[in-house]
Every structure is written in structure tokens, then in C-alpha cells.
Design a protein around this motif. Sequence first.
Motif, PDB file in Angstrom:
ATOM      1  N   ARG A 102       3.091   4.960   8.242  1.00  0.00           N
ATOM      2  CA  ARG A 102       2.886   6.414   8.175  1.00  0.00           C
ATOM      3  C   ARG A 102       3.657   7.045   7.023  1.00  0.00           C
ATOM      4  O   ARG A 102       3.195   8.005   6.421  1.00  0.00           O
ATOM      5  N   ARG A 104       4.289   5.614   4.187  1.00  0.00           N
ATOM      6  CA  ARG A 104       3.652   5.143   2.945  1.00  0.00           C
ATOM      7  C   ARG A 104       2.164   4.928   3.229  1.00  0.00           C
ATOM      8  O   ARG A 104       1.712   3.786   3.373  1.00  0.00           O
ATOM      9  N   PRO A 105       1.378   6.020   3.301  1.00  0.00           N
ATOM     10  CA  PRO A 105      -0.008   5.894   3.765  1.00  0.00           C
ATOM     11  C   PRO A 105      -0.927   5.079   2.848  1.00  0.00           C
ATOM     12  O   PRO A 105      -1.786   4.355   3.343  1.00  0.00           O
ATOM     13  N   ILE A 106      -0.749   5.177   1.549  1.00  0.00           N
ATOM     14  CA  ILE A 106      -1.668   4.450   0.655  1.00  0.00           C
ATOM     15  C   ILE A 106      -1.446   2.940   0.744  1.00  0.00           C
ATOM     16  O   ILE A 106      -2.397   2.190   0.995  1.00  0.00           O
ATOM     17  N   PRO A 107      -0.211   2.431   0.577  1.00  0.00           N
ATOM     18  CA  PRO A 107      -0.040   0.980   0.739  1.00  0.00           C
ATOM     19  C   PRO A 107      -0.341   0.514   2.162  1.00  0.00           C
ATOM     20  O   PRO A 107      -0.871  -0.581   2.364  1.00  0.00           O
ATOM     21  N   THR A 109      -2.545   1.829   4.358  1.00  0.00           N
ATOM     22  CA  THR A 109      -4.003   1.781   4.544  1.00  0.00           C
ATOM     23  C   THR A 109      -4.600   0.612   3.771  1.00  0.00           C
ATOM     24  O   THR A 109      -5.498  -0.070   4.269  1.00  0.00           O
ATOM     25  N   THR A 110      -4.098   0.372   2.593  1.00  0.00           N
ATOM     26  CA  THR A 110      -4.585  -0.758   1.791  1.00  0.00           C
ATOM     27  C   THR A 110      -4.326  -2.075   2.515  1.00  0.00           C
ATOM     28  O   THR A 110      -5.209  -2.938   2.596  1.00  0.00           O
ATOM     29  N   THR A 113      -6.642  -2.386   5.528  1.00  0.00           N
ATOM     30  CA  THR A 113      -8.016  -2.623   5.069  1.00  0.00           C
ATOM     31  C   THR A 113      -8.194  -4.068   4.620  1.00  0.00           C
ATOM     32  O   THR A 113      -9.182  -4.721   4.991  1.00  0.00           O
TER      33      THR A 113
END
Length: 152
Positions: A102, A104-107, A109-110, A113
Motif C-alpha cells: 500500500r 508503494r502502489p506501483i511496484p 501492483t506490478t 500482476t
Amino acid sequence: MTDGGVAIGDHVRPTEAGRDSHVPAGVYRVVGTDGDAVTLLLVGDAAGRRVHTGEVVTVALESLAAFEPAENPDASRSFATRILSQLAGLRWSLRLLWRSIRSRPIPGTTAITLLLVGAFGEAILPVSETVLTGLFLLGTLLLTYLGRMGPA
């Protein structure tokens, strides 16, 4: 311990005579030895119940005469208690991982994914199993890295 012979993993406690030393009462696990000293980790209170303090003490080898063998505090725990303890540890690990993702949302989510595509992507993507395995491992490594970094 009159012979001073302890091995890593042994459990000891100060005797009544040894209580006046700098080592508080409790059960200690031997975590290191060298020619002159023994390193002890506090793993049980004076009653022998498991504690998690992280307290480490170093005792001169000749001072080990003021210690006696002790029972492992984990040995007296029931199977159900050990399982519940492991589940509680897993819950805290997942909670910290979630907080890290939460923050560091971009890493985060990556990583999730990549992990999901690697695990379930064969029906969606026309790529080889090797590529999917690589994506899964990359997502797992990234999640592990984020978890070890902790929340921002």
C-alpha cells in the motif's frame, strides 16, 4: 555446567548462585561459542515460558559453571499452540506485506500482476511455459523485496 561443554542449540539457565551475575533469570539458548565466551539468547522467562525479547548476552566460558541445563521452552508447547503461533506469525507477515504494498502502489501492483500472469496466464497469453514461470518468479522476487523493505 561444570564441564563448560555446551553446543549451539543447548538451553541453559543461571543457577541460584549465578543470579547475582549480569545475566537475568530465564532460559537461554546457546547461539554462539568461541574459545573464550558463549553467546546466549533469552528464549524463556524464569518460569520457563517462551518469550521473544531479542536479548542477547555474552558469558565468559569460565562463568558457565554458574549455569545449569534447562528444558527448551518450545518443547512444552502443545501442537495446537505451535500451529496457532505459526498462523499468527503468517498473519503478521501478510499484514506487513500488505502495508508495504500500500505504501508503494506501483511496484506492489506490478509485483502482484507479474505473479498472477505467471500463475494463470496460459489461457490469456500465447507465450511459453518458461516465460510464464519467469514472470511468476519475477513477481515473487519483487514481492519479497517489497516485504523486506517494509512500509515507507
